[in-house]
Design an enzyme around this catalytic site. Structure first.
Site: not given
Length: 230
Positions: A48, A52, A121, A124
């Site tokens: 994650e 991101d 999450d 990502e």
């Protein structure tokens, strides 16, 4: 590994992972790991973190090239409307990722499979795994199917980015450094709340609460704008 997930990724997006362990990790929540420690699994939090950053640069590059005449502020506002909890959780559901995330029994019972922050999450983490497995071109190809058509259709044009609005309001007469400080994280893991202050120097302009840091920062910026314009 869920064979249905592998099959759906191949059929819908033409994606076939070389390292299925990465895909498995991307769809493994920390609550599942905690309830199955004997399996030696890894949760998706590191992926994650990577995803991101990958999504931020991928969307930024696309907007920079697509809108060559737009000023920085306008690009930032649009990016913030795309790279956010509301949008990423929606993309996750559209891709059916919510069907395949492995959750602990407690989180499943608490409705985590439909929780926006968890789905953000997950989206990502998937892109972080895809980046490690096949590189950024593969991520761009996936996002070209999932996100870019929505940008071209103008689906994000009416969303508000309070952080950018606050920055532009405060910097009308020159550069001002704005700082967002995390004050606290409260509540259980399935219902975590983040508390954030936005400051200029030592002056607190506003405070906000949200289900993640991004949402709390937006809430703090919104409150600051309301107070400054009152």
């Amino acid at each position: 590994m869920d064979a249905a997930l592998v099959s759906e990724l191949r059929a819908r997006y033409g994606i076939e992972f070389n390292n299925l362990a990465l895909l498995d990790e991307a769809f493994t929540h920390s609550s599942y790991v905690n309830e199955h420690r004997e399996l030696g699994l890894r949760d998706n939090e590191r992926l994650e973190f990577l995803g991101d950053a990958v999504m931020e640069i991928t969307v930024s590059e696309y907007l920079y090239k697509k809108y060559p005449d737009w000023p920085e502020g306008k690009l930032t506002r649009l990016r913030a409307a795309i790279v956010c909890t509301k949008s990423f959780s929606s993309f996750s559901k559209e891709a059916h990722f919510d069907r395949y995330i492995r959750l602990g029994k407690g989180e499943e019972k608490n409705g985590a499979r439909a929780r926006a922050t968890l789905l953000e999450d997950l989206f990502e983490a998937f892109n972080g795994a895809l980046f490690l497995d096949q590189g950024r071109d593969a991520v761009v190809d996936f996002v070209s199917q999932v996100i870019f058509p929505k940008i071209e259709a103008g689906e994000f044009s009416d969303q508000t980015d309070y952080k950018t609005n606050l920055q532009e309001f405060l910097q009308q007469d020159g550069e001002i450094e704005i700082d967002y400080q995390l004050l606290a994280e409260v509540g259980p893991s399935h219902d975590r709340q983040f508390e954030v202050d936005v400051l200029v120097g030592d002056r607190v302009l506003g405070s906000g609460v949200g289900r993640n840091k991004k949402a709390a920062e937006q809430a703090a910026a919104k409150k600051a704008l309301e107070q400054l314009k009152a």
